[in-house]
Write a protein that holds these residues in place. Sequence first.
Motif, mmCIF file in Angstrom:
data_model
loop_
_atom_site.group_PDB
_atom_site.id
_atom_site.type_symbol
_atom_site.label_atom_id
_atom_site.label_comp_id
_atom_site.label_asym_id
_atom_site.label_seq_id
_atom_site.Cartn_x
_atom_site.Cartn_y
_atom_site.Cartn_z
ATOM 1 N N ALA A 7 -0.466 -4.515 -8.403
ATOM 2 C CA ALA A 7 -1.422 -5.450 -7.376
ATOM 3 C C ALA A 7 -0.381 -6.123 -6.518
ATOM 4 O O ALA A 7 0.691 -6.805 -7.091
ATOM 5 C CB ALA A 7 -2.473 -6.064 -7.746
ATOM 6 N N THR A 64 -3.439 6.024 -4.666
ATOM 7 C CA THR A 64 -3.587 4.985 -5.956
ATOM 8 C C THR A 64 -4.498 5.120 -6.771
ATOM 9 O O THR A 64 -4.601 5.258 -7.948
ATOM 10 C CB THR A 64 -3.272 3.506 -5.357
ATOM 11 N N LEU A 77 0.794 -1.326 0.139
ATOM 12 C CA LEU A 77 0.065 0.082 -0.098
ATOM 13 C C LEU A 77 0.791 1.271 0.050
ATOM 14 O O LEU A 77 0.665 2.150 -0.614
ATOM 15 C CB LEU A 77 -0.986 0.051 1.080
ATOM 16 N N LYS A 134 0.505 0.291 -4.639
ATOM 17 C CA LYS A 134 -0.235 -0.922 -5.050
ATOM 18 C C LYS A 134 -1.389 -0.899 -4.521
ATOM 19 O O LYS A 134 -1.383 -0.738 -3.216
ATOM 20 C CB LYS A 134 0.841 -2.233 -4.878
ATOM 21 N N ALA A 135 -2.226 -1.838 -5.238
ATOM 22 C CA ALA A 135 -3.420 -2.287 -4.807
ATOM 23 C C ALA A 135 -3.230 -3.808 -3.947
ATOM 24 O O ALA A 135 -2.482 -4.307 -4.473
ATOM 25 C CB ALA A 135 -4.483 -2.412 -5.789
ATOM 26 N N MET A 159 -7.043 -0.284 -1.860
ATOM 27 C CA MET A 159 -5.980 0.542 -2.414
ATOM 28 C C MET A 159 -6.211 1.994 -1.752
ATOM 29 O O MET A 159 -7.294 2.211 -1.160
ATOM 30 C CB MET A 159 -6.279 0.836 -4.053
#
Length: 949
Positions: free
Chosen positions: A731, A751, A682, A686-687, A747
């Motif tokens: 991700a 993001t 995070l 990134k998710a 997310m």
Amino acid sequence: MKNWFHSWRAAVRIARRDAWRAKGRSSLVLAMIALPILGVCALDLTYRSSELSPGERLERTIGAADASFRDGGFGGQPILQTPQGDNYSPAKEDDSGGWPSGSADLRKALPAGARWITDTQGAAKLTTRHGLLQTDVRELKSDDPIARGIVTLLDGRHPQKADEVIATSAFLEQSGLSIGSTVSARNFDRPYRVVGSYELPDSLDTAQITALPGAFLAPYTKAAEKAGALAPGSSTTYLVQHAGGFTWNMVQEINTKGIAVVSRAVVLDPPADSEVPLYQRSGWGDFNSSPAADAMLLVSLGTVVGLAMLEICLLAGPAFAVGARRSRRQLGLVGANGGSRSHIRAIVLSGGLVIGIAAAVVGTVLAVVLTLALQPFLEEYMGQRFGAFDVRPLELLGIALLAVLTGLLAAIVPAVTASRQTVLASLTGRRGVRSTSKVLPVLGLVALLLGGALALYGSLVTDQFIVVAGGSAIAELGVVAMTPAIVGLFGRTGRWLPLSPRLALRDAVRNRGRTAPAVAAVLAAVAGTVAVATYTASSDAQYRAEYTPSLPHGAVSFFQMEEGGRDVPAVTDAVQRYLSVETRADVSRVAVGKPGCPPWGGGDGCGRYEVVVPAGNECPMWTVDDASEKFTAAQRRKMIREDWRCKESRGGGIYVDGGLLVGDARLLKVLGITDPGAARALAEGKAVTFHKPLVAKDGTIGVKQITDLKAADEAATNRKPVPGKVSSVPAHLVTGDPATYGLQVLMTPATAKAAGLATAPVGAYFSTDRLPSGEQRQKLDAELAKIGAGVDLTVEEGYVSDDSLFMLALTIFAGLVTVGAAGIATGLAQADAEADLKTLAAVGAPPRVRRTLSGFQCGVVAAMGVVLGSVSGLLPALGLRLTEERQQLRFHEQNLAEGWGGDLTPPYVLIVIPWETLAALLVAVPLGAALLAALVTRSKGAMARRAAT
């Protein structure tokens, strides 16, 4: 006595005189028979009075109008409808196979010369003394003669101006307002004054206000749309008066314009089914209950009535037997003066007839009086007013005949027993040598074995509940038939007991005709209670084992979807103020369209989103038509068990739209997700995802924004790609299948912004250091009511059983029946054994012996019935649980064979014995019955002169 009429008349006179002399015993039996009759008659009167006739129903729905018109919703296309107007469909489907949509012009369907008013209904959030209240809103000229019967004005007057309304009494009670108060709607500054209160006869609990046509809903809808809120939907019905009414042919003519009609004339005199075109379609009919369902209902009703009559006969029979023994000298005189055994049987049976008739009259009269007296309370409880007070004489007569039949059945065995006494034994007071039947226990044992075998067969071989229930009932009847013999076996334990319990047990064994029915009555009540309690406890344990928490224990969350999450900050502040919050995690959702759009789309300028599953990650069974034909059951079962693409994510949790939330690492902490790489991902932009099929080969996930909802629905129907803009986000996949409580993708706001996704506040998650108390929850709920937001609040308290009160009620019911039956048997024993008690007093027994003997007599009957009933009640419960296990296993295998995922673990049905309930029945109830009997019994009895010989 010249013929049967004269002999029965004399027998009835003798029975009436004996019943009047033994007022206590007669009153006891009369009450036992009359109470069920009272309840059933009152239920019949209540049901029939609340069951509205078609005319009464029409008066409450369309008032004094001849018909109501409403838009069918198919764009004016012709429709077919039922005569009642409660169901309709297009006369033909469009070329795409679907149904047309759109609005029709109701005014074009009005016949010339008709008079009409409109009835528009919608909803709004209204300001109250406590905050906001979601309320039904109606626009109707309520004082118009056409509307007569739809509303009932209770106080004040009808509205005459555009800024006046009337309110239901339920709304005034819930809102804290009164006549003269002002009320307004959220996002709508125009105030309205309440000038009267009314009720809806068919829905007394509905919170509703009524304004003049056009005075509320239209301007409120415009104000709500301007404020970015959801515009409330409303529907308009035309109430029409027309000379001559509307015939079925006229209704069908109006149907060609896409209008559905409820015609008073047609509802009161419907056409034959052959004249209704809608019924001629495949799959349509009159939808009445099937003959099988009716037969099952009759069987169930007959079973309940039969068991109730059996219980009463078991309790009342010994009373008639004692009455016959106390009148044996009189019966002996009848025999000595030429009376036959049939005359003696007639005298005893007449006792049951007299008590039955008296119980029928008393029960029926009291039912009518009490139903009339309690009518307002019954109406409030049911939430609707009665129609006419409907008394069905034939139904009440049939119920009353049950009382007479019960009285006669209860007196049959005592009548036969009394008729077998010799004249000499009756005149001298000797009971003679009595032996128990040897055939009845054998029949009972055969029934027990047969019923047990049937129950075992039903639970282990078939899946039919009726087989288990029927076998259990036969086995229980077998135990009842064996009760006299079992009572005799109990008597052998008396040699190890002290004087008073030994005398009580001996009396019970010697007088099995009095003891066995009371024990059987206790047995039946306790067996039913134990069966239901065991089944309920097992089901409760099963629910506890299968419970899936929505959040970690003690965690709290809320979602607020309306009006773009405008009230999220206020709700968040309220939760933190009233609960012991440790960690707070704010969350947002992806928003598509203009501000204020709901997450599911709908409305102009509003769209929705979805998380894309890459083509290579889709389960083969979910991407083809007719998967059941293209894959064998073994292939589908193998894919569900082994193919990661076909495994569904862990169930449970709260609903998260699309499985995607926008938040930060604090949400991971609240949910108890300890993967160290998730927080780091995070922070790196990134998710974080917990569902492997969502991750593409390049390590990204896709979020598609859909703006053309109609095109999207058409594409989904035709299994084509849904049009929309896809945003790719790098991700991080969390492995190990942790509990995510409905969350699939997380997310950060940064993001989402970098990916071109707009967001809107939607709620928050909280971890707490302790569960909120009842007082904290009440304060929080009151605060949320003041805010008025549509909040979906979840507090994870773990599994909470709601069966404790039910189990307590069962125990109390069985206890009352046990104490009542044992008390009746004890009272009869005292009346029957008065000579023995006087003999004890004469030989120097202390006064307390009488009291202790009475207590032990009551306790012995209760203990024997409870022990036998507890053993008998376990059989049906165990059989039903085993049958459920077989059904669930078959259903589980069927799901796997058809390709449904979910929990792959075979189901296991728990069987739990409710030891607390059994302990209360086995120990507390007999002990309580014995103590109660001892307390209410006098220590000294009155001395009597020696009986004449």
